[in-house]
Design a protein around this motif. Structure first.
Motif, PDB file in Angstrom:
ATOM      1  N   VAL A  23       0.853  -1.189   0.000  1.00  0.00           N
ATOM      2  CA  VAL A  23       0.000   0.000   0.000  1.00  0.00           C
ATOM      3  C   VAL A  23       0.888   1.238   0.000  1.00  0.00           C
ATOM      4  CG1 VAL A  23      -1.833   1.275   1.172  1.00  0.00           C
ATOM      5  CG2 VAL A  23      -1.773  -1.229   1.318  1.00  0.00           C
ATOM      6  N   ASP A  24       0.712   2.068  -1.022  1.00  0.00           N
ATOM      7  CA  ASP A  24       1.427   3.334  -1.144  1.00  0.00           C
ATOM      8  C   ASP A  24       0.535   4.422  -0.549  1.00  0.00           C
ATOM      9  OD1 ASP A  24       2.646   5.692  -1.961  1.00  0.00           O
ATOM     10  OD2 ASP A  24       2.312   5.359  -4.102  1.00  0.00           O
ATOM     11  N   PHE A  25       0.903   4.930   0.635  1.00  0.00           N
ATOM     12  CA  PHE A  25       0.178   6.044   1.253  1.00  0.00           C
ATOM     13  C   PHE A  25       0.719   7.323   0.628  1.00  0.00           C
ATOM     14  CE2 PHE A  25      -0.464   2.656   4.200  1.00  0.00           C
ATOM     15  CZ  PHE A  25      -1.657   2.934   4.866  1.00  0.00           C
ATOM     16  N   PHE A  26      -0.158   8.070  -0.063  1.00  0.00           N
ATOM     17  CA  PHE A  26       0.293   9.231  -0.826  1.00  0.00           C
ATOM     18  C   PHE A  26      -0.706  10.376  -0.713  1.00  0.00           C
ATOM     19  CE2 PHE A  26      -2.962   7.796  -3.581  1.00  0.00           C
ATOM     20  CZ  PHE A  26      -3.276   8.838  -4.449  1.00  0.00           C
ATOM     21  N   VAL A  70       0.843   6.800   9.871  1.00  0.00           N
ATOM     22  CA  VAL A  70       1.606   7.303   8.729  1.00  0.00           C
ATOM     23  C   VAL A  70       1.825   8.796   8.954  1.00  0.00           C
ATOM     24  CG1 VAL A  70       1.557   7.707   6.239  1.00  0.00           C
ATOM     25  CG2 VAL A  70       0.722   5.533   7.176  1.00  0.00           C
ATOM     26  N   MET A  71       3.082   9.158   9.239  1.00  0.00           N
ATOM     27  CA  MET A  71       3.425  10.544   9.562  1.00  0.00           C
ATOM     28  C   MET A  71       4.057  11.277   8.381  1.00  0.00           C
ATOM     29  SD  MET A  71       2.484  10.776  12.623  1.00  0.00           S
ATOM     30  CE  MET A  71       2.138   9.798  14.059  1.00  0.00           C
ATOM     31  N   ASN A  72       4.722  10.544   7.520  1.00  0.00           N
ATOM     32  CA  ASN A  72       5.387  11.128   6.356  1.00  0.00           C
ATOM     33  C   ASN A  72       4.939  10.372   5.114  1.00  0.00           C
ATOM     34  OD1 ASN A  72       7.257  12.891   7.872  1.00  0.00           O
ATOM     35  ND2 ASN A  72       8.052  10.947   8.619  1.00  0.00           N
ATOM     36  N   ILE A  73       4.958  11.073   3.996  1.00  0.00           N
ATOM     37  CA  ILE A  73       4.610  10.401   2.744  1.00  0.00           C
ATOM     38  C   ILE A  73       5.679  10.690   1.708  1.00  0.00           C
ATOM     39  CG2 ILE A  73       2.117  10.178   3.053  1.00  0.00           C
ATOM     40  CD1 ILE A  73       1.820  12.837   1.547  1.00  0.00           C
ATOM     41  N   PRO A  74       5.894   9.789   0.781  1.00  0.00           N
ATOM     42  CA  PRO A  74       5.191   8.508   0.705  1.00  0.00           C
ATOM     43  C   PRO A  74       5.650   7.541   1.790  1.00  0.00           C
ATOM     44  CG  PRO A  74       6.925   8.591  -0.957  1.00  0.00           C
ATOM     45  CD  PRO A  74       6.902   9.937  -0.292  1.00  0.00           C
ATOM     46  N   THR A  75       4.708   6.733   2.252  1.00  0.00           N
ATOM     47  CA  THR A  75       5.010   5.601   3.127  1.00  0.00           C
ATOM     48  C   THR A  75       4.440   4.371   2.452  1.00  0.00           C
ATOM     49  OG1 THR A  75       5.055   6.845   5.209  1.00  0.00           O
ATOM     50  CG2 THR A  75       4.515   4.511   5.359  1.00  0.00           C
ATOM     51  N   PHE A  76       5.244   3.325   2.404  1.00  0.00           N
ATOM     52  CA  PHE A  76       4.824   2.069   1.794  1.00  0.00           C
ATOM     53  C   PHE A  76       4.715   1.021   2.899  1.00  0.00           C
ATOM     54  CE2 PHE A  76       7.275   4.520  -1.202  1.00  0.00           C
ATOM     55  CZ  PHE A  76       6.449   4.538  -2.317  1.00  0.00           C
ATOM     56  N   LEU A  77       3.539   0.435   3.032  1.00  0.00           N
ATOM     57  CA  LEU A  77       3.348  -0.638   4.011  1.00  0.00           C
ATOM     58  C   LEU A  77       3.077  -1.925   3.252  1.00  0.00           C
ATOM     59  CD1 LEU A  77       1.081   0.967   6.782  1.00  0.00           C
ATOM     60  CD2 LEU A  77       3.561   0.936   6.601  1.00  0.00           C
ATOM     61  N   ILE A  78       3.724  -2.985   3.688  1.00  0.00           N
ATOM     62  CA  ILE A  78       3.484  -4.293   3.092  1.00  0.00           C
ATOM     63  C   ILE A  78       2.745  -5.132   4.127  1.00  0.00           C
ATOM     64  CG2 ILE A  78       4.524  -6.389   2.149  1.00  0.00           C
ATOM     65  CD1 ILE A  78       6.894  -4.615   1.238  1.00  0.00           C
ATOM     66  N   PHE A  79       1.578  -5.625   3.715  1.00  0.00           N
ATOM     67  CA  PHE A  79       0.745  -6.443   4.583  1.00  0.00           C
ATOM     68  C   PHE A  79       0.741  -7.888   4.096  1.00  0.00           C
ATOM     69  CE2 PHE A  79      -0.899  -2.190   5.101  1.00  0.00           C
ATOM     70  CZ  PHE A  79      -1.258  -2.121   6.436  1.00  0.00           C
ATOM     71  N   LYS A  80       0.720  -8.799   5.053  1.00  0.00           N
ATOM     72  CA  LYS A  80       0.544 -10.213   4.732  1.00  0.00           C
ATOM     73  C   LYS A  80      -0.272 -10.825   5.857  1.00  0.00           C
ATOM     74  CE  LYS A  80       2.924 -14.407   3.375  1.00  0.00           C
ATOM     75  NZ  LYS A  80       4.216 -15.064   3.191  1.00  0.00           N
ATOM     76  N   ASP A  81      -1.295 -11.580   5.487  1.00  0.00           N
ATOM     77  CA  ASP A  81      -2.180 -12.212   6.473  1.00  0.00           C
ATOM     78  C   ASP A  81      -2.762 -11.187   7.444  1.00  0.00           C
ATOM     79  OD1 ASP A  81      -1.570 -14.710   5.304  1.00  0.00           O
ATOM     80  OD2 ASP A  81       0.208 -14.902   6.570  1.00  0.00           O
ATOM     81  N   GLY A  82      -3.097 -10.010   6.932  1.00  0.00           N
ATOM     82  CA  GLY A  82      -3.740  -8.986   7.748  1.00  0.00           C
ATOM     83  C   GLY A  82      -2.824  -8.216   8.670  1.00  0.00           C
ATOM     84  N   GLN A  83      -1.516  -8.479   8.595  1.00  0.00           N
ATOM     85  CA  GLN A  83      -0.555  -7.828   9.482  1.00  0.00           C
ATOM     86  C   GLN A  83       0.443  -6.992   8.686  1.00  0.00           C
ATOM     87  OE1 GLN A  83      -0.581  -8.260  12.970  1.00  0.00           O
ATOM     88  NE2 GLN A  83      -2.532  -9.239  12.508  1.00  0.00           N
ATOM     89  N   GLU A  84       0.848  -5.866   9.264  1.00  0.00           N
ATOM     90  CA  GLU A  84       1.912  -5.073   8.652  1.00  0.00           C
ATOM     91  C   GLU A  84       3.226  -5.824   8.829  1.00  0.00           C
ATOM     92  OE1 GLU A  84       4.434  -1.041   9.531  1.00  0.00           O
ATOM     93  OE2 GLU A  84       2.318  -1.007  10.086  1.00  0.00           O
ATOM     94  N   LYS A  85       3.907  -6.106   7.721  1.00  0.00           N
ATOM     95  CA  LYS A  85       5.161  -6.851   7.756  1.00  0.00           C
ATOM     96  C   LYS A  85       6.378  -5.971   7.501  1.00  0.00           C
ATOM     97  CE  LYS A  85       3.323 -10.886   8.422  1.00  0.00           C
ATOM     98  NZ  LYS A  85       3.457 -11.522   9.700  1.00  0.00           N
ATOM     99  N   ARG A  87       7.677  -1.634   6.553  1.00  0.00           N
ATOM    100  CA  ARG A  87       7.357  -0.210   6.412  1.00  0.00           C
ATOM    101  C   ARG A  87       8.553   0.467   5.780  1.00  0.00           C
ATOM    102  NH1 ARG A  87       4.131   3.881   9.650  1.00  0.00           N
ATOM    103  NH2 ARG A  87       3.002   2.011  10.261  1.00  0.00           N
ATOM    104  N   ILE A  88       8.301   1.169   4.686  1.00  0.00           N
ATOM    105  CA  ILE A  88       9.356   1.909   3.991  1.00  0.00           C
ATOM    106  C   ILE A  88       8.870   3.348   3.877  1.00  0.00           C
ATOM    107  CG2 ILE A  88      10.710   2.084   1.863  1.00  0.00           C
ATOM    108  CD1 ILE A  88       9.397  -1.033   1.658  1.00  0.00           C
ATOM    109  N   VAL A  89       9.659   4.286   4.394  1.00  0.00           N
ATOM    110  CA  VAL A  89       9.254   5.688   4.389  1.00  0.00           C
ATOM    111  C   VAL A  89      10.148   6.464   3.428  1.00  0.00           C
ATOM    112  CG1 VAL A  89       8.967   7.772   5.791  1.00  0.00           C
ATOM    113  CG2 VAL A  89       8.457   5.519   6.769  1.00  0.00           C
ATOM    114  N   GLY A  90       9.498   7.257   2.567  1.00  0.00           N
ATOM    115  CA  GLY A  90      10.229   8.100   1.631  1.00  0.00           C
ATOM    116  C   GLY A  90      10.383   7.450   0.269  1.00  0.00           C
ATOM    117  N   ALA A  91      10.908   8.231  -0.655  1.00  0.00           N
ATOM    118  CA  ALA A  91      11.130   7.743  -2.015  1.00  0.00           C
ATOM    119  C   ALA A  91      12.313   6.782  -2.010  1.00  0.00           C
ATOM    120  CB  ALA A  91      11.396   8.918  -2.948  1.00  0.00           C
TER     121      ALA A  91
END
Length: 106
Positions: A23-26, A70-85, A87-91
């Motif tokens: 998920v790309d939070f933008f 999510v405090m900064n964008i872009p933030t990329f979250l990778i989810f698997k089985d309903g859980q955040e696995k 987190r990558i912040v920034g370009a």
């Protein structure tokens, strides 16, 4: 196919997904987010069938952005089985994003 996630479908499309989800939070006004848009689109095509890749506009879905702190964008979250696995912040590079996502495919 690049998904557009919203508060209304986040539970079903992301948390209940049988595949890993990036998920790309933008926001539309965010320069680095615009820079990352083609990268996210390419990953969506390359990983179709293996993972879901999509975007969530924080201005339109503030509740989800707040829930995941999510405090900064872009933030990329990778989810698997309903859980955040992951987190990558920034370009970041396409390879970095792809590698992180592929780690959750294993």
């Amino acid at each position: 196919m690049e998904y557009k996630f919203t508060s209304a479908d986040f539970e079903k499309e992301v948390l209940q997904s049988d595949k890993p989800v990036l998920v790309d939070f933008f926001a539309d006004w965010c320069g680095p987010c615009k820079m990352m848009a083609p990268v996210v689109e390419q990953l969506a095509e390359e990983l179709e069938g293996k993972a879901k890749v999509g975007k969530l506009n924080i201005d339109e879905n503030m509740d989800i952005a707040e829930k995941y702190r999510v405090m900064n964008i872009p933030t990329f979250l990778i989810f698997k089985d309903g859980q955040e696995k992951e987190r990558i912040v920034g370009a970041v590079s396409k390879n970095e994003l792809k590698n992180k996502l592929e780690q959750t495919l294993a």
